[in-house]
Enzyme design. Structure first.
Site, short mmCIF file in Angstrom:
data_model
loop_
_atom_site.label_atom_id
_atom_site.label_comp_id
_atom_site.label_asym_id
_atom_site.label_seq_id
_atom_site.Cartn_x
_atom_site.Cartn_y
_atom_site.Cartn_z
N ASN A 185 34.02 26.18 33.78
CA ASN A 185 35.48 26.22 33.62
C ASN A 185 35.93 27.60 33.15
O ASN A 185 36.94 28.14 33.62
CB ASN A 185 35.96 25.16 32.62
CG ASN A 185 35.68 23.76 33.12
OD1 ASN A 185 34.61 23.21 32.88
ND2 ASN A 185 36.61 23.20 33.87
N GLU A 186 35.17 28.15 32.21
CA GLU A 186 35.49 29.48 31.65
C GLU A 186 35.49 30.53 32.76
O GLU A 186 36.40 31.36 32.86
CB GLU A 186 34.47 29.83 30.56
CG GLU A 186 34.58 31.24 30.06
CD GLU A 186 33.84 31.47 28.74
OE1 GLU A 186 33.45 30.50 28.07
OE2 GLU A 186 33.66 32.64 28.37
N ARG A 187 34.46 30.49 33.60
CA ARG A 187 34.33 31.51 34.64
C ARG A 187 35.39 31.33 35.73
O ARG A 187 35.91 32.31 36.27
CB ARG A 187 32.91 31.49 35.21
CG ARG A 187 31.95 32.02 34.17
CD ARG A 187 30.49 31.76 34.41
NE ARG A 187 29.74 32.12 33.20
CZ ARG A 187 28.50 31.80 32.95
NH1 ARG A 187 27.80 31.08 33.81
NH2 ARG A 187 27.92 32.16 31.81
#
Ligand code: FAD
Length: 383
Positions: free
Chosen positions: A242-244
């Site tokens: 999700n972060e990436r």
């Protein structure tokens, strides 16, 4: 990716919020080295931006991931990298695991106030001796009855000086090493034993606060564990996707604005008797960036579609993060170059953009870590 009129309405709402609530304050926040998350987040929450895909039971919008793509692209258009990064920590880096694996009680207590913008969240993984190699973390949570006793430190934590709670990755097994025996724990920052060791001074993203955090015999209920005890590493790896993805989506907005502004600049700036834009070299440099941003945006959308189909997006997210990180650096370098001396001045947007653009290739997994993941997925050599 097919965007409907509803998507475009949402895009326009996010753009207005950024222009009204963020852009006018950026110079002041960059100067201060922090922005007031407890003031800004409730304003974003009021229009539903802090829990787009989250369950309405906890105040989320229950929307699909296509809205996160638009949210990222539009927030990324803000005139700095720091505030968008801090917002995305709240929405897509510190909370996905809690939403995915947390108990109802934990979500009521920590996720719902984060979606309302009342509580600020941070993700605490990196340590002084373990960044790229997450399996090397040493912060330890030792069980004592129904409590964890936590000792250790975390470094480079975004929102670290103003967070109300952390999604902490810690070792929770005495016997296991490497990626085994870790857990994710919600750690409120008002507990004895927690302290901010120092606020860090950074090259870029200066409006976002970054901190080193310390934990000394901090006691937190075992009930604050997110998901399964011992599965923290795996859960964090999923959260990293999700972060990436959000980092890749946000970068598109920033790069698009930068190229558009540079095109305007080279049209009006004259040298050798004609506009800079009349030089074929400059036309080609900018046309190439336009093409590369288009390709990166399309790849992001392909990644988002795979995520919406419920597929494992490790490969897509890794490539999206790697390629947008590299493109960001290229865009920033070209934009500052084409502005000449004024581009190097702090009074011009290019200076901040140049500094801020450097982070995407380091934070959330450096380019080399993305290449390592990809090489493993492709079965290239032994790791
Ligand atoms: C502004 C900022 C905000 C951040 N926010 C957070 C946050 O909120 N929460 C959090 O937990 N962390 C955060 N981080 C930490 C960030 O994720 C790490 O800095 C990053 O993962 C790299 O880890 P490291 O700094 O320890 O670098 P190291 O692991 O020491 O690596 C140094 C360099 O070595 C190279 N390298 C590493 N491994 C390999 C390899 N296998 N092969 C070849 N080369 C390699 C890369 O170029 C890398 O940049 C933040 C960092 C910054 C700068």
């Amino acid at each position: 990716m097919h965007f409907t009129a509803e998507h475009e309405q949402f895009r326009s709402t996010v753009r207005q919020v950024v222009e009204r609530e963020i852009d006018p304050h950026i110079d002041e926040w960059e100067e201060a080295g922090i922005f007031p998350a407890h003031e800004l987040f409730p304003k974003l929450a009021a229009v539903g931006l802090l829990g787009l895909e989250y369950d309405p039971e906890y105040g989320g919008q229950g929307a699909d991931h296509s809205y996160t793509v638009i949210f990222g692209e539009e927030v990324g258009r803000a005139g700095c990298g720091g505030v968008p990064m801090a917002i995305s920590v709240q929405t897509d880096m510190a909370t996905p695991s809690l939403h995915r694996f947390g108990t109802h009680e934990l979500k009521q207590r920590y996720l719902a106030p984060a979606i309302r913008g009342e509580m600020v969240a941070a993700i605490a993984v990196t340590e002084p001796d373990a960044g790229s190699d997450v399996a090397g973390i040493r912060t330890r949570a030792v069980r004592d009855g129904d409590e964890w006793v936590i000792n250790g430190s975390k470094l480079y934590i975004t929102n670290g000086t103003q967070a109300d709670w952390l999604c902490l990755l810690a070792r929770t097994s005495e016997d296991e090493t490497g990626y085994r025996g870790m857990s994710q724990v919600v750690v409120p920052t008002d507990l004895p034993g927690f302290s901010v060791s120092r606020k860090l001074d950074k090259l870029g993203n200066r409006s976002s606060d970054t901190a080193e955090l310390s934990f000394v015999d901090l006691r937190v209920p075992v009930a604050n564990t997110i998901g399964e005890i011992g599965r923290g590493f795996q859960q964090q790896m999923a959260q990293f996707q999700n972060e990436r993805m959000i980092a890749a989506y946000m970068s598109i907005g920033g790069m698009q604005v930068a190229v558009d502004r540079t095109i305007e600049y080279v049209k009006q700036r004259h040298a050798f008797g004609h506009p800079l834009a009349d030089n074929q070299h400059i036309q080609f440099s900018l046309a190439e960036l336009v093409a590369e941003i288009d390709v990166a945006r399309a790849y992001n959308h392909t990644c988002a579609e795979a995520y919406m189909r419920g597929e494992d997006t490790t490969r897509h997210a890794t490539i999206a993060k790697l390629m947008t990180g590299r493109l960001n650096r290229k865009v920033a370098d070209t934009c500052i170059q084409l502005h000449g001396g004024i581009g190097y001045m702090e009074e011009t947007w290019t200076a901040r953009f140049f500094r801020d653009s450097r982070l995407l290739s380091i934070g959330g997994g450096a380019d080399e870590v993305m290449l390592r993941v990809l090489a493993q997925l492709e079965g290239i050599g032994r790791s």
